[in-house]
Scaffold this motif. Structure first.
Motif, PDB file in Angstrom:
ATOM      1  N   ALA A 114       0.823  -1.167   0.000  1.00 20.21           N
ATOM      2  CA  ALA A 114       0.225  -0.105   0.093  1.00 20.21           C
ATOM      3  C   ALA A 114       0.816   1.289   0.037  1.00 20.21           C
ATOM      4  CB  ALA A 114      -0.851   0.172   1.187  1.00 20.21           C
TER       5      ALA A 114
ATOM      6  N   THR B  86       1.445   6.450  -6.971  1.00 21.88           N
ATOM      7  CA  THR B  86       0.259   7.299  -7.216  1.00 21.88           C
ATOM      8  C   THR B  86       0.719   8.820  -7.214  1.00 21.88           C
ATOM      9  OG1 THR B  86      -1.324   5.684  -6.619  1.00 21.88           O
ATOM     10  CG2 THR B  86      -2.104   7.963  -7.138  1.00 21.88           C
ATOM     11  N   ALA B  87       1.543   9.258  -6.056  1.00 18.59           N
ATOM     12  CA  ALA B  87       1.955  10.574  -5.978  1.00 18.59           C
ATOM     13  C   ALA B  87       2.928  11.096  -6.977  1.00 18.59           C
ATOM     14  CB  ALA B  87       2.637  10.646  -4.705  1.00 18.59           C
TER      15      ALA B  87
ATOM     16  N   MET C 233       0.920   3.986  -2.979  1.00 18.82           N
ATOM     17  CA  MET C 233       0.812   5.407  -2.823  1.00 18.82           C
ATOM     18  C   MET C 233       1.790   6.313  -3.148  1.00 18.82           C
ATOM     19  SD  MET C 233      -1.419   5.849   0.952  1.00 18.82           S
ATOM     20  CE  MET C 233      -0.186   4.793   1.977  1.00 18.82           C
TER      21      MET C 233
END
Length: 115
Positions: free
Chosen positions: A17, A24-25, A21
């Protein structure tokens, strides 16, 4: 009856996870032109350098297609041999489709290059 279940611990899920993240950032940051270095000095997006990048990518795509089409001709020949030997000639048209894509696919590559 056995069921298929993954043996994943909580630590591995949390690590996955966090990496997703972070990924994605980075993707979201690359959507901002200033951070993606896509903005030219005068504030316009994709200035004069875009033409050079487009030319290089079109040339690269064309070169990759030439390599891929060469292999596709050999793959089509292998498919034809396999259909004749193993399937009694059923499906011979698949080899023709592969050959047609290899022979005339460069027109599609040129069309993509013009976009």
């Amino acid at each position: 009856m056995s069921s298929f279940a993954l043996n994943v611990s909580d630590v591995q899920l949390k690590r996955f996870a966090v990496w997703m993240m972070a990924f994605t950032a980075v993707l979201l940051c690359m959507m901002i032109p200033e951070l993606a270095m896509a903005q030219d000095g005068d504030g316009s997006l994709f200035g004069d350098g875009a033409d050079e990048i487009r030319t290089q990518s079109d040339t690269s795509l064309r070169a990759w297609w030439e390599v891929a089409s060469t292999y596709m001709l050999w793959i089509g020949l292998a498919i034809l041999a396999a259909t004749v030997i193993f399937f009694k000639g059923q499906g011979w048209y698949v080899a023709l489709i592969v050959w047609a894509v290899a022979a005339w696919g460069d027109k599609a590559v040129d069309w993509v290059a013009k976009l």
